[in-house]
Scaffold this motif. Sequence first.
Motif, PDB file in Angstrom:
ATOM      1  N   ASN A 188       0.801  -1.220   0.000  1.00  0.00           N
ATOM      2  CA  ASN A 188       0.000   0.000   0.000  1.00  0.00           C
ATOM      3  C   ASN A 188       0.836   1.274   0.000  1.00  0.00           C
ATOM      4  O   ASN A 188       0.300   2.368  -0.130  1.00  0.00           O
ATOM      5  N   LEU A 189       2.139   1.153   0.193  1.00  0.00           N
ATOM      6  CA  LEU A 189       2.971   2.333   0.427  1.00  0.00           C
ATOM      7  C   LEU A 189       2.899   3.353  -0.705  1.00  0.00           C
ATOM      8  O   LEU A 189       2.858   4.564  -0.457  1.00  0.00           O
ATOM      9  N   GLU A 190       2.892   2.880  -1.944  1.00  0.00           N
ATOM     10  CA  GLU A 190       2.887   3.810  -3.074  1.00  0.00           C
ATOM     11  C   GLU A 190       1.583   4.593  -3.171  1.00  0.00           C
ATOM     12  O   GLU A 190       1.546   5.679  -3.763  1.00  0.00           O
ATOM     13  N   GLN A 191       0.505   4.078  -2.579  1.00  0.00           N
ATOM     14  CA  GLN A 191      -0.787   4.756  -2.651  1.00  0.00           C
ATOM     15  C   GLN A 191      -0.936   5.841  -1.590  1.00  0.00           C
ATOM     16  O   GLN A 191      -1.903   6.595  -1.617  1.00  0.00           O
ATOM     17  N   GLY A 192       0.014   5.892  -0.656  1.00  0.00           N
ATOM     18  CA  GLY A 192      -0.013   6.933   0.355  1.00  0.00           C
ATOM     19  C   GLY A 192      -1.120   6.740   1.378  1.00  0.00           C
ATOM     20  O   GLY A 192      -1.595   5.633   1.608  1.00  0.00           O
ATOM     21  N   PHE A 193      -1.554   7.854   1.999  1.00  0.00           N
ATOM     22  CA  PHE A 193      -2.556   7.775   3.054  1.00  0.00           C
ATOM     23  C   PHE A 193      -3.407   9.037   3.031  1.00  0.00           C
ATOM     24  O   PHE A 193      -3.095  10.020   2.361  1.00  0.00           O
ATOM     25  N   LYS A 194      -4.505   8.980   3.789  1.00  0.00           N
ATOM     26  CA  LYS A 194      -5.382  10.132   3.948  1.00  0.00           C
ATOM     27  C   LYS A 194      -5.687  10.318   5.424  1.00  0.00           C
ATOM     28  O   LYS A 194      -5.637   9.368   6.205  1.00  0.00           O
ATOM     29  N   ALA A 195      -6.044  11.539   5.785  1.00  0.00           N
ATOM     30  CA  ALA A 195      -6.356  11.825   7.188  1.00  0.00           C
ATOM     31  C   ALA A 195      -7.620  11.118   7.630  1.00  0.00           C
ATOM     32  O   ALA A 195      -7.766  10.736   8.803  1.00  0.00           O
ATOM     33  N   LYS A 196      -8.569  10.923   6.698  1.00  0.00           N
ATOM     34  CA  LYS A 196      -9.821  10.254   7.024  1.00  0.00           C
ATOM     35  C   LYS A 196     -10.017   9.045   6.113  1.00  0.00           C
ATOM     36  O   LYS A 196      -9.669   9.086   4.933  1.00  0.00           O
ATOM     37  N   VAL A 197     -10.583   7.990   6.671  1.00  0.00           N
ATOM     38  CA  VAL A 197     -10.827   6.755   5.922  1.00  0.00           C
ATOM     39  C   VAL A 197     -12.241   6.262   6.213  1.00  0.00           C
ATOM     40  O   VAL A 197     -12.918   6.764   7.113  1.00  0.00           O
ATOM     41  N   ARG A 198     -12.661   5.247   5.446  1.00  0.00           N
ATOM     42  CA  ARG A 198     -14.004   4.674   5.611  1.00  0.00           C
ATOM     43  C   ARG A 198     -13.880   3.271   6.203  1.00  0.00           C
ATOM     44  O   ARG A 198     -13.647   2.309   5.466  1.00  0.00           O
ATOM     45  N   PRO A 199     -14.004   3.081   7.504  1.00  0.00           N
ATOM     46  CA  PRO A 199     -13.854   1.757   8.100  1.00  0.00           C
ATOM     47  C   PRO A 199     -15.016   0.829   7.756  1.00  0.00           C
ATOM     48  O   PRO A 199     -16.169   1.274   7.702  1.00  0.00           O
ATOM     49  N   PRO A 200     -14.745  -0.452   7.512  1.00  0.00           N
ATOM     50  CA  PRO A 200     -15.809  -1.412   7.194  1.00  0.00           C
ATOM     51  C   PRO A 200     -16.877  -1.508   8.284  1.00  0.00           C
ATOM     52  O   PRO A 200     -18.043  -1.756   7.986  1.00  0.00           O
ATOM     53  N   ARG A 201     -16.496  -1.315   9.541  1.00  0.00           N
ATOM     54  CA  ARG A 201     -17.461  -1.425  10.634  1.00  0.00           C
ATOM     55  C   ARG A 201     -18.573  -0.375  10.544  1.00  0.00           C
ATOM     56  O   ARG A 201     -19.623  -0.528  11.145  1.00  0.00           O
ATOM     57  N   LEU A 202     -18.330   0.690   9.800  1.00  0.00           N
ATOM     58  CA  LEU A 202     -19.345   1.727   9.610  1.00  0.00           C
ATOM     59  C   LEU A 202     -19.988   1.618   8.228  1.00  0.00           C
ATOM     60  O   LEU A 202     -20.564   2.570   7.724  1.00  0.00           O
ATOM     61  N   GLY A 203     -19.852   0.426   7.634  1.00  0.00           N
ATOM     62  CA  GLY A 203     -20.487   0.170   6.348  1.00  0.00           C
ATOM     63  C   GLY A 203     -19.755   0.731   5.154  1.00  0.00           C
ATOM     64  O   GLY A 203     -20.247   0.679   4.028  1.00  0.00           O
ATOM     65  N   THR A 255      -5.202   0.087   6.610  1.00  0.00           N
ATOM     66  CA  THR A 255      -3.882  -0.272   6.087  1.00  0.00           C
ATOM     67  C   THR A 255      -3.210   0.900   5.386  1.00  0.00           C
ATOM     68  O   THR A 255      -2.021   0.848   5.100  1.00  0.00           O
ATOM     69  N   PHE A 256      -3.973   1.961   5.101  1.00  0.00           N
ATOM     70  CA  PHE A 256      -3.423   3.149   4.453  1.00  0.00           C
ATOM     71  C   PHE A 256      -3.162   4.207   5.521  1.00  0.00           C
ATOM     72  O   PHE A 256      -4.049   4.953   5.904  1.00  0.00           O
ATOM     73  N   ARG A 257      -1.919   4.237   6.026  1.00  0.00           N
ATOM     74  CA  ARG A 257      -1.607   5.110   7.146  1.00  0.00           C
ATOM     75  C   ARG A 257      -0.185   5.647   7.042  1.00  0.00           C
ATOM     76  O   ARG A 257       0.648   5.082   6.329  1.00  0.00           O
ATOM     77  N   PRO A 258       0.091   6.749   7.739  1.00  0.00           N
ATOM     78  CA  PRO A 258       1.453   7.294   7.706  1.00  0.00           C
ATOM     79  C   PRO A 258       2.475   6.227   8.129  1.00  0.00           C
ATOM     80  O   PRO A 258       2.247   5.479   9.069  1.00  0.00           O
ATOM     81  N   ASN A 259       3.551   6.159   7.417  1.00  0.00           N
ATOM     82  CA  ASN A 259       4.647   5.216   7.661  1.00  0.00           C
ATOM     83  C   ASN A 259       4.298   3.766   7.317  1.00  0.00           C
ATOM     84  O   ASN A 259       5.181   2.920   7.278  1.00  0.00           O
ATOM     85  N   GLY A 260       3.032   3.470   7.079  1.00  0.00           N
ATOM     86  CA  GLY A 260       2.651   2.134   6.622  1.00  0.00           C
ATOM     87  C   GLY A 260       3.032   1.011   7.556  1.00  0.00           C
ATOM     88  O   GLY A 260       3.396  -0.085   7.114  1.00  0.00           O
ATOM     89  N   ILE A 261       2.940   1.249   8.880  1.00  0.00           N
ATOM     90  CA  ILE A 261       3.323   0.228   9.859  1.00  0.00           C
ATOM     91  C   ILE A 261       2.077  -0.407  10.468  1.00  0.00           C
ATOM     92  O   ILE A 261       1.146   0.284  10.879  1.00  0.00           O
TER      93      ILE A 261
END
Length: 234
Positions: free
Chosen positions: A65-80, A93-99
């Motif tokens: 996922n590293l090449e796709q970068g990250f965003k401050a907000k995401v859509r978690p599956p638990r919220l549909g 999985t899309f987060r700063p530093n990709g850890i």
Amino acid sequence: MFTQTIEAVGICKTPYQQKFGIPRQPGLVEAKGQIRLTGEYNHLDFVQGIEQYSHLWLLFSFHENLEQGFKAKVRPPRLGGNEKIGVFATRSTFRPNGIGQSVVKLEGVRFESNQVIIDISGMDLVDGTPILDIKPYLPFSDSLPDAQAGMAQESPELCEIVFNDSCLTQLSQMYKGEELKRLIEQVLAQDPRPAYKKNKPDDKQYFITLDKFNIGWQVIEQCIVVFSIELIKA
């Protein structure tokens, strides 16, 4: 700004050949895998005493996922998959530093052909994931029964899995067929489809790669029906 070069200490081998279908959390599927230590870390000195622990923490890289970068907000599956919240409030999985971080069960340690192999189970990692660090799981401090988990307090509901007759016959004639059947059941029971697909009519046929097999399945009347199991030719 602080910078640090991080080198992988090993590579994780798992049945998950693609991101689609990987359990969204560790421990949900009893899949078996291994960590192969690499470079200067491939020495028994690094794992001496590790077998006194039943579980391990793995720090790893979301390398795909590293090449796709990250965003401050995401859509978690638990919220549909429709509502956005802050990435630090999720396990995206899309987060700063990709850890990433997962707890796995330690099954044993081997040294074969000059290779240190740590056998594990219950991981939620794609095959080939770089392992950045390994630490023992300590029940007295790492298990917090009174912890609150907001939208993810309860374990996910599981789907019923049905195999058609040809798949059942195929599994019965296969070496370690029961083990493969159990892996398929546990993976598909999590319903790997995108969150927005759930509770809606869906006649699409899906395929997922587990170990050396391509598994065909679809949702019929709230059940997941496995209709094909094909060996992937090398």
